[in-house]
Design a protein around this motif. Structure first.
Motif, PDB file in Angstrom:
ATOM      1  N   ALA A   1      21.984 -12.470 -37.784  1.00 40.28           N
ATOM      2  CA  ALA A   1      21.966 -12.654 -39.239  1.00 40.28           C
ATOM      3  C   ALA A   1      20.970 -11.712 -39.912  1.00 40.28           C
ATOM      4  O   ALA A   1      21.278 -11.071 -40.929  1.00 40.28           O
ATOM      5  CB  ALA A   1      21.636 -14.102 -39.576  1.00 40.28           C
ATOM      6  N   ALA A   2      19.762 -11.622 -39.353  1.00 38.49           N
ATOM      7  CA  ALA A   2      18.728 -10.752 -39.940  1.00 38.49           C
ATOM      8  C   ALA A   2      19.146  -9.290 -39.852  1.00 38.49           C
ATOM      9  O   ALA A   2      18.976  -8.521 -40.817  1.00 38.49           O
ATOM     10  CB  ALA A   2      17.400 -10.979 -39.228  1.00 38.49           C
ATOM     11  N   LEU A   3      19.692  -8.899 -38.728  1.00 38.60           N
ATOM     12  CA  LEU A   3      20.108  -7.511 -38.528  1.00 38.60           C
ATOM     13  C   LEU A   3      21.261  -7.147 -39.458  1.00 38.60           C
ATOM     14  O   LEU A   3      21.265  -6.073 -40.079  1.00 38.60           O
ATOM     15  CB  LEU A   3      20.519  -7.324 -37.071  1.00 38.60           C
ATOM     16  CG  LEU A   3      20.629  -5.898 -36.511  1.00 38.60           C
ATOM     17  CD1 LEU A   3      19.332  -5.132 -36.718  1.00 38.60           C
ATOM     18  CD2 LEU A   3      20.981  -5.957 -35.025  1.00 38.60           C
ATOM     19  N   ALA A   4      22.246  -8.042 -39.571  1.00 36.46           N
ATOM     20  CA  ALA A   4      23.411  -7.777 -40.412  1.00 36.46           C
ATOM     21  C   ALA A   4      23.025  -7.719 -41.887  1.00 36.46           C
ATOM     22  O   ALA A   4      23.494  -6.851 -42.631  1.00 36.46           O
ATOM     23  CB  ALA A   4      24.478  -8.852 -40.187  1.00 36.46           C
TER      24      ALA A   4
ATOM     25  N   LEU B   1      26.994 -12.251 -45.793  1.00 38.36           N
ATOM     26  CA  LEU B   1      26.896 -11.614 -44.479  1.00 38.36           C
ATOM     27  C   LEU B   1      25.827 -12.288 -43.629  1.00 38.36           C
ATOM     28  O   LEU B   1      26.015 -12.523 -42.429  1.00 38.36           O
ATOM     29  CB  LEU B   1      26.595 -10.132 -44.663  1.00 38.36           C
ATOM     30  CG  LEU B   1      26.566  -9.237 -43.418  1.00 38.36           C
ATOM     31  CD1 LEU B   1      27.848  -9.370 -42.624  1.00 38.36           C
ATOM     32  CD2 LEU B   1      26.347  -7.780 -43.831  1.00 38.36           C
ATOM     33  N   ARG B   2      24.695 -12.621 -44.242  1.00 37.25           N
ATOM     34  CA  ARG B   2      23.623 -13.292 -43.498  1.00 37.25           C
ATOM     35  C   ARG B   2      24.087 -14.666 -43.020  1.00 37.25           C
ATOM     36  O   ARG B   2      23.860 -15.055 -41.858  1.00 37.25           O
ATOM     37  CB  ARG B   2      22.374 -13.435 -44.370  1.00 37.25           C
ATOM     38  CG  ARG B   2      21.237 -14.196 -43.708  1.00 37.25           C
ATOM     39  CD  ARG B   2      19.957 -14.131 -44.533  1.00 37.25           C
ATOM     40  NE  ARG B   2      20.178 -14.541 -45.907  1.00 37.25           N
ATOM     41  CZ  ARG B   2      20.260 -15.814 -46.306  1.00 37.25           C
ATOM     42  NH1 ARG B   2      20.164 -16.790 -45.419  1.00 37.25           N
ATOM     43  NH2 ARG B   2      20.446 -16.108 -47.576  1.00 37.25           N
TER      44      ARG B   2
ATOM     45  N   ASP C   1      26.225  -7.958 -34.085  1.00 31.08           N
ATOM     46  CA  ASP C   1      26.405  -8.877 -32.958  1.00 31.08           C
ATOM     47  C   ASP C   1      26.372  -8.112 -31.628  1.00 31.08           C
ATOM     48  O   ASP C   1      25.740  -8.562 -30.658  1.00 31.08           O
ATOM     49  CB  ASP C   1      27.731  -9.615 -33.102  1.00 31.08           C
ATOM     50  CG  ASP C   1      28.027 -10.513 -31.916  1.00 31.08           C
ATOM     51  OD1 ASP C   1      27.233 -11.430 -31.653  1.00 31.08           O
ATOM     52  OD2 ASP C   1      29.049 -10.289 -31.240  1.00 31.08           O
ATOM     53  N   ALA C   2      27.029  -6.961 -31.568  1.00 26.84           N
ATOM     54  CA  ALA C   2      27.069  -6.174 -30.327  1.00 26.84           C
ATOM     55  C   ALA C   2      25.666  -5.698 -29.949  1.00 26.84           C
ATOM     56  O   ALA C   2      25.260  -5.804 -28.780  1.00 26.84           O
ATOM     57  CB  ALA C   2      28.009  -4.983 -30.499  1.00 26.84           C
ATOM     58  N   TYR C   3      24.933  -5.169 -30.927  1.00 27.41           N
ATOM     59  CA  TYR C   3      23.580  -4.658 -30.631  1.00 27.41           C
ATOM     60  C   TYR C   3      22.658  -5.792 -30.186  1.00 27.41           C
ATOM     61  O   TYR C   3      21.932  -5.670 -29.187  1.00 27.41           O
ATOM     62  CB  TYR C   3      23.002  -3.971 -31.865  1.00 27.41           C
ATOM     63  CG  TYR C   3      21.614  -3.394 -31.642  1.00 27.41           C
ATOM     64  CD1 TYR C   3      21.450  -2.109 -31.141  1.00 27.41           C
ATOM     65  CD2 TYR C   3      20.478  -4.148 -31.922  1.00 27.41           C
ATOM     66  CE1 TYR C   3      20.180  -1.582 -30.924  1.00 27.41           C
ATOM     67  CE2 TYR C   3      19.204  -3.634 -31.708  1.00 27.41           C
ATOM     68  CZ  TYR C   3      19.060  -2.350 -31.215  1.00 27.41           C
ATOM     69  OH  TYR C   3      17.795  -1.844 -30.994  1.00 27.41           O
TER      70      TYR C   3
ATOM     71  N   VAL D   1      23.071  -0.404 -39.017  1.00 29.48           N
ATOM     72  CA  VAL D   1      22.472  -1.366 -38.089  1.00 29.48           C
ATOM     73  C   VAL D   1      21.349  -0.716 -37.290  1.00 29.48           C
ATOM     74  O   VAL D   1      20.265  -1.299 -37.118  1.00 29.48           O
ATOM     75  CB  VAL D   1      23.531  -1.960 -37.143  1.00 29.48           C
ATOM     76  CG1 VAL D   1      22.877  -2.726 -35.998  1.00 29.48           C
ATOM     77  CG2 VAL D   1      24.467  -2.882 -37.918  1.00 29.48           C
ATOM     78  N   LEU D   2      21.566   0.495 -36.795  1.00 29.09           N
ATOM     79  CA  LEU D   2      20.520   1.169 -36.021  1.00 29.09           C
ATOM     80  C   LEU D   2      19.303   1.474 -36.893  1.00 29.09           C
ATOM     81  O   LEU D   2      18.159   1.371 -36.430  1.00 29.09           O
ATOM     82  CB  LEU D   2      21.066   2.447 -35.396  1.00 29.09           C
ATOM     83  CG  LEU D   2      22.096   2.269 -34.271  1.00 29.09           C
ATOM     84  CD1 LEU D   2      22.522   3.617 -33.709  1.00 29.09           C
ATOM     85  CD2 LEU D   2      21.544   1.370 -33.168  1.00 29.09           C
TER      86      LEU D   2
END
Length: 293
Positions: free
Chosen positions: A69-72, A89-90, A178-180, A219-220
């Motif tokens: 959630a934080a990353l997205a 999104l979060r 999610d993947a990362y 995301v990166l």
């Protein structure tokens, strides 16, 4: 104790016709006192509690959903999403794995390769996420987005197997987040990948057409990786989201239909349509469609 007494008093109606009766409505009707809706703050707290509930299904996933959630959300802000879309999104990141609870803990904790039957159960967890959240009006839109976290742009993901234009920008960001997050966490069959190794895997998936390059870039960046600045010029200065809306608009979709397809509010769609008109100098859908052509 009061809840237990209430259940016992109405057990016959609660348990009657479980396979065919309107159990959802029955339970809500039996709730003591007045029904009330959650505030935005309470809804966030509810999503956080559900995220923890999903993550405790396996010791390997503790903290996974809040991390996604934080990353997205951070990546969404970097990608230029408006605040309302970042909030959705979060929340989708918090709730994306709620369907995990429908799959045996033995499957999630298996150290070796999954059997075909077990893999099919895993593929269904995103479907269960959608079904669980679809029962509540306030969560239905969030659930529709959350259930797309394993879809891929080339159509190779699950459970729907959709790709391309069918995946909105928030859905693409959620899939990458999610993947990362999953790759940098240990699993029964492997150790956690180093952040740089996880980044390399994401870039490889971009080259293979499985993940969206802009979503991976965002995301990166949010995860702290040094990525080259990307500036993409589009006609009339349209943003990536405005291009998505313009594509749907030119195919004859109504604002409400676009809202459903893009998993954003109706007001957000109207906001984008007006920006498209302002930037392209058009005043009608027909004019905007000619511009798109």
């Amino acid at each position: 104790p009061a809840m237990a007494e209430r259940f016992c008093a109405d057990a016959s109606s609660l348990l009657a016709d479980l396979d065919g009766g309107p159990t959802w409505e029955t339970v809500l009707a039996l709730e003591p006192g007045e029904q009330r809706c959650l505030t935005d703050v309470e809804l966030d707290q509810c999503c956080e509690a559900l995220a923890d509930f999903a993550d405790v299904k396996s010791p390997y996933t503790l903290g996974h959903s809040p991390g996604v959630a934080a990353l997205a959300a951070g990546a969404g802000r970097r990608a230029g999403l408006i605040d309302a879309d970042v909030t959705t999104l979060r929340r989708a990141g918090l709730l994306h794995d709620i369907g995990r609870v429908a799959v045996s803990a033995g499957v999630w904790g298996k150290p070796g390769p999954l059997s075909e039957r077990e893999w099919e159960q895993v593929r269904m967890h995103s479907y269960y996420t959608d079904r669980v959240l679809s029962r509540c009006d306030a969560l239905r839109r969030i659930g529709a987005l959350a259930s797309l976290h394993h879809e891929r742009t080339d159509g190779s993901g699950y459970h729907r197997g959709v790709g391309g234009a069918a995946l909105s920008h928030p859905a693409r960001i959620l899939a990458v987040a999610d993947a990362y997050q999953a790759m940098t966490e240990a699993r029964p069959h492997r150790g956690a990948l180093a952040p740089d190794a996880a980044a390399d895997e994401l870039r490889s998936d971009v080259r293979a057409g499985k993940l969206d390059g802009e979503a991976v870039h965002a995301v990166l960046s949010e995860a702290g990786h040094r990525v080259p600045a990307v500036r993409r010029e589009r006609p009339a200065g349209l943003s990536a989201r405005e291009v998505e809306v313009l594509r749907l608009l030119s195919r004859g979709h109504s604002n409400r239909e676009m809202s459903e397809l893009l998993h954003v509010s109706l007001d957000t769609v109207k906001h984008h349509v007006q920006h498209i008109y302002d930037k392209t100098g058009c005043a009608t859908r027909a004019g905007a469609t000619l511009f798109a052509m």
